[in-house]
Design a protein around this motif. Structure first.
Motif, PDB file in Angstrom:
ATOM      1  N   VAL A 167     -13.890  16.190  -6.088  1.00 15.39           N
ATOM      2  CA  VAL A 167     -13.931  14.750  -5.814  1.00 15.39           C
ATOM      3  C   VAL A 167     -12.601  14.367  -5.158  1.00 15.39           C
ATOM      4  O   VAL A 167     -11.540  14.843  -5.579  1.00 15.39           O
ATOM      5  CB  VAL A 167     -14.107  13.974  -7.142  1.00 15.39           C
ATOM      6  N   VAL A 168     -12.657  13.533  -4.118  1.00 11.75           N
ATOM      7  CA  VAL A 168     -11.430  13.125  -3.425  1.00 11.75           C
ATOM      8  C   VAL A 168     -10.531  12.353  -4.388  1.00 11.75           C
ATOM      9  O   VAL A 168     -10.984  11.467  -5.110  1.00 11.75           O
ATOM     10  CB  VAL A 168     -11.769  12.257  -2.192  1.00 11.75           C
ATOM     11  N   GLN A 169      -9.271  12.752  -4.438  1.00 11.47           N
ATOM     12  CA  GLN A 169      -8.314  12.124  -5.346  1.00 11.47           C
ATOM     13  C   GLN A 169      -7.547  11.023  -4.646  1.00 11.47           C
ATOM     14  O   GLN A 169      -7.251  11.136  -3.453  1.00 11.47           O
ATOM     15  CB  GLN A 169      -7.302  13.172  -5.835  1.00 11.47           C
ATOM     16  N   ARG A 221     -11.138  -1.129   2.799  1.00  5.81           N
ATOM     17  CA  ARG A 221     -12.372  -1.625   2.175  1.00  5.81           C
ATOM     18  C   ARG A 221     -13.080  -0.452   1.468  1.00  5.81           C
ATOM     19  O   ARG A 221     -13.524  -0.566   0.330  1.00  5.81           O
ATOM     20  CB  ARG A 221     -13.273  -2.224   3.251  1.00  5.81           C
ATOM     21  N   ASP A 222     -13.115   0.716   2.135  1.00  4.37           N
ATOM     22  CA  ASP A 222     -13.741   1.896   1.526  1.00  4.37           C
ATOM     23  C   ASP A 222     -12.926   2.393   0.326  1.00  4.37           C
ATOM     24  O   ASP A 222     -13.492   2.832  -0.677  1.00  4.37           O
ATOM     25  CB  ASP A 222     -13.858   3.031   2.561  1.00  4.37           C
ATOM     26  N   LEU A 223     -11.599   2.329   0.445  1.00  2.00           N
ATOM     27  CA  LEU A 223     -10.754   2.819  -0.652  1.00  2.00           C
ATOM     28  C   LEU A 223     -10.882   1.920  -1.888  1.00  2.00           C
ATOM     29  O   LEU A 223     -10.879   2.414  -3.018  1.00  2.00           O
ATOM     30  CB  LEU A 223      -9.289   2.913  -0.197  1.00  2.00           C
ATOM     31  N   VAL A 224     -11.029   0.610  -1.659  1.00  2.00           N
ATOM     32  CA  VAL A 224     -11.234  -0.309  -2.793  1.00  2.00           C
ATOM     33  C   VAL A 224     -12.588  -0.008  -3.435  1.00  2.00           C
ATOM     34  O   VAL A 224     -12.716   0.045  -4.666  1.00  2.00           O
ATOM     35  CB  VAL A 224     -11.147  -1.792  -2.336  1.00  2.00           C
ATOM     36  N   ALA A 225     -13.605   0.248  -2.593  1.00  2.00           N
ATOM     37  CA  ALA A 225     -14.931   0.563  -3.142  1.00  2.00           C
ATOM     38  C   ALA A 225     -14.872   1.858  -3.950  1.00  2.00           C
ATOM     39  O   ALA A 225     -15.540   1.997  -4.972  1.00  2.00           O
ATOM     40  CB  ALA A 225     -15.934   0.697  -2.004  1.00  2.00           C
ATOM     41  N   GLN A 226     -14.036   2.788  -3.503  1.00  2.00           N
ATOM     42  CA  GLN A 226     -13.958   4.104  -4.149  1.00  2.00           C
ATOM     43  C   GLN A 226     -13.071   4.087  -5.404  1.00  2.00           C
ATOM     44  O   GLN A 226     -13.435   4.640  -6.427  1.00  2.00           O
ATOM     45  CB  GLN A 226     -13.377   5.086  -3.127  1.00  2.00           C
ATOM     46  N   PHE A 227     -11.909   3.438  -5.299  1.00  2.00           N
ATOM     47  CA  PHE A 227     -10.923   3.527  -6.390  1.00  2.00           C
ATOM     48  C   PHE A 227     -10.708   2.205  -7.133  1.00  2.00           C
ATOM     49  O   PHE A 227      -9.903   2.156  -8.073  1.00  2.00           O
ATOM     50  CB  PHE A 227      -9.586   4.046  -5.840  1.00  2.00           C
ATOM     51  N   GLY A 228     -11.364   1.143  -6.696  1.00  2.00           N
ATOM     52  CA  GLY A 228     -11.357  -0.135  -7.412  1.00  2.00           C
ATOM     53  C   GLY A 228      -9.975  -0.718  -7.635  1.00  2.00           C
ATOM     54  O   GLY A 228      -9.137  -0.777  -6.726  1.00  2.00           O
ATOM     55  N   ASP A 233      -4.196  -2.689  -6.948  1.00  2.00           N
ATOM     56  CA  ASP A 233      -2.824  -2.737  -7.482  1.00  2.00           C
ATOM     57  C   ASP A 233      -1.845  -2.122  -6.483  1.00  2.00           C
ATOM     58  O   ASP A 233      -0.772  -2.650  -6.219  1.00  2.00           O
ATOM     59  CB  ASP A 233      -2.724  -1.958  -8.799  1.00  2.00           C
ATOM     60  N   TYR A 234      -2.259  -0.977  -5.941  1.00  2.00           N
ATOM     61  CA  TYR A 234      -1.429  -0.262  -4.971  1.00  2.00           C
ATOM     62  C   TYR A 234      -1.146  -1.156  -3.764  1.00  2.00           C
ATOM     63  O   TYR A 234      -0.007  -1.265  -3.304  1.00  2.00           O
ATOM     64  CB  TYR A 234      -2.191   1.003  -4.568  1.00  2.00           C
TER      65      TYR A 234
END
Ligand code: SAM
Length: 255
Positions: A167-169, A221-228, A233-234
């Motif tokens: 899974v992508v970290q 947008r994709d990173l927020v969907a993936q890592f919430g 926060d980041y």
């Protein structure tokens, strides 16, 4: 099948590597016979200037569309019904490289000079240093985030060795603690830093910077969907392309 996919991945990576090196030479006008400012200009080929501008815009747009569309999760879900999943990233990398090779081959130099600091030692040294720093930042950042996964080699290796795809970290190593997009920052530095800015080079810099800004919007947008919340926060704490000075960013990143 695993071996075939692995060979395909290695071939795609080799083509990417050659394209990456050529891209640095192309944008720096060094070591290659045809570059962003060197080639047959419209005045010599007889091509109407408007057509030359249009060709350059279309070449850049082709790369932008290929990159943006193929990077989206929805496209990947559809695409991997046709292409084996372990070869998906390698195919993305291969098509991006081919779009760039077409750009290098068909690029029309547009020689009108916008600025020229080549006769000032400080301007020459500074622009060359920032150009080199930009490309080094790009390369170094790919290794921080995961070079071999980014360019599709890990995925074909996992297929070959029968390992399940990891899974992508979410990662925030070194540069990523200071800016969210060091690879894109490196490109922007490299594309804008030139002792002689021509109209063609400026077109390249403006369009790629615009594309990067739009690309960041989609990527985040994709990173927020993936890592919430972790990514939100980041984003709150770390600057997009420039460090937020004075902010401590240590201690909050979960392993
Ligand atoms: C070409 S890389 C660019 C990464 C980043 N935008 C940069 O400029 O350094 C794009 C890939 O990196 C992934 N990515 C971006 N930031 C990431 C992070 N902090 N951790 C893990 N993957 C990340 C995206 O999901 C995308 O697949």
């Amino acid at each position: 099948m695993g071996l075939l996919i692995a060979l395909y991945g290695v071939a795609a990576y080799a083509i990417f590597l050659a394209t990456f090196v050529y891209a640095a030479a192309f944008t720096g006008n060094v070591f290659v016979a045809k570059s962003i400012d060197v080639g047959i200009p419209p005045s010599a080929s007889g091509e109407p200037l408007g057509v030359s501008w249009l060709v350059d815009v279309l070449l850049l747009a082709l790369f932008a569309v290929q990159h943006s569309v193929m990077a989206r999760p929805a496209f990947k879900r559809w695409w991997t019904r046709l292409v084996p999943k372990p070869a998906e990233r390698a195919t993305f990398v291969l098509l991006a490289s081919l779009a760039l090779i077409l750009l290098f081959a068909q690029w029309r130099p547009l020689g009108a000079v916008v600025w020229n600091v080549s006769s000032h030692a400080a301007g020459l040294v500074l622009s060359t240093a920032v150009f080199a720093l930009g490309w080094l930042l790009v390369l170094a950042s790919t290794f921080q985030i995961d070079h071999f996964e980014l360019f599709g080699l890990k995925q074909v290796w996992w297929r070959l060795t029968g390992r399940r795809e990891a899974v992508v970290q979410f990662r925030t190593p070194l540069f990523y603690r200071h800016v969210r997009h060091p690879i894109y920052l490196g490109f922007i530095l490299a594309f804008w830093s030139t002792p002689v800015m021509t109209a063609g080079h400026l077109l390249f810099a403006v369009m790629t910077t615009g594309y990067i800004l739009v690309g960041i919007w989609f990527e985040e947008r994709d990173l927020v969907a993936q890592f919430g919340q972790r990514y939100r926060d980041y984003r709150e704490q770390v600057g997009m392309l420039w460090p937020r000075l004075g902010l401590r960013v240590r201690g909050w990143v979960r392993p």
